[in-house]
Design a protein around this motif. Structure first.
Motif, short mmCIF file in Angstrom:
data_model
loop_
_atom_site.label_atom_id
_atom_site.label_comp_id
_atom_site.label_asym_id
_atom_site.label_seq_id
_atom_site.Cartn_x
_atom_site.Cartn_y
_atom_site.Cartn_z
N LYS A 49 -17.47 30.12 -64.64
CA LYS A 49 -18.75 30.83 -64.73
C LYS A 49 -19.06 31.70 -63.52
O LYS A 49 -19.62 32.78 -63.67
N LYS A 51 -16.68 32.42 -60.78
CA LYS A 51 -15.52 33.18 -60.33
C LYS A 51 -14.80 33.91 -61.46
O LYS A 51 -13.87 34.66 -61.22
N LYS A 52 -15.23 33.66 -62.71
CA LYS A 52 -14.77 34.39 -63.90
C LYS A 52 -13.29 34.16 -64.25
O LYS A 52 -12.65 35.02 -64.86
N ASN A 145 -12.89 36.29 -56.73
CA ASN A 145 -13.14 36.26 -58.16
C ASN A 145 -11.85 36.60 -58.90
O ASN A 145 -10.93 37.17 -58.32
N TYR A 146 -11.80 36.28 -60.16
CA TYR A 146 -10.60 36.48 -60.96
C TYR A 146 -10.09 37.92 -60.90
O TYR A 146 -8.90 38.15 -60.76
N ASN A 147 -10.95 38.89 -61.00
CA ASN A 147 -10.53 40.29 -61.07
C ASN A 147 -10.31 40.94 -59.71
O ASN A 147 -10.00 42.12 -59.65
#
Length: 148
Positions: A49, A51-52, A145-147
């Motif tokens: 939620k 850090k995606k 974050n993931y991206n």
């Protein structure tokens, strides 16, 4: 359960015959609600939620063999190529994080070669980025974050 130093999430918790279970969104089933599991579930939700990171890239209790011993990572996050990106070691809030905890996750990483290591007891979190050239980990304030 213990209030943690992580965002608060809505969990599905059941009480059956005085035994509490919590729904794991990765394994898609209810699991026994221990203090360590409480930390793990918070961290899973934090990764998804805040850090995606996609749930599809997260594995729980992934088995590995080190020196002929079977071990399990608490949380393992893969990148899109399917190689380990993040290892998370969760401890109960009552467990102090020590050098032994870092040695444990470092042994796992000798096999997995993840870029990031996280150790948490829900109250204190340690984020590290691996520097494979210098063979050391560099402490961070958080993980990307993931991206990113």
């Amino acid at each position: 359960m213990h209030l943690l130093n992580l965002p608060t999430y809505k969990f599905k918790i059941k009480n059956t015959k005085n035994k509490y279970t919590i729904f794991d969104i990765v394994r898609k089933k209810y699991v026994s609600l221990t203090p360590e599991e409480w930390v793990r579930q918070h961290f899973i939700h934090f990764l998804v939620k805040e850090k995606k990171y996609p749930i599809s890239l997260i594995a729980i209790e992934k088995q590995l063999t080190i020196n002929n011993l079977t071990k399990r990572t608490d949380i393992l996050v893969f990148n899109v190529e399917g190689t380990p990106e993040i290892i998370v070691e969760c401890k109960a809030p009552s467990i102090k994080i020590t050098q032994h905890t870092f040695d444990q996750i470092a042994r796992y990483n000798l096999k997995l070669n993840a870029n990031y290591l996280i150790v948490s007891n829900g109250l204190k979190h340690y984020y590290c980025k691996m520097d494979f050239f210098k063979e050391e980990y560099v402490f961070l304030n958080s993980i990307p974050n993931y991206n990113e």
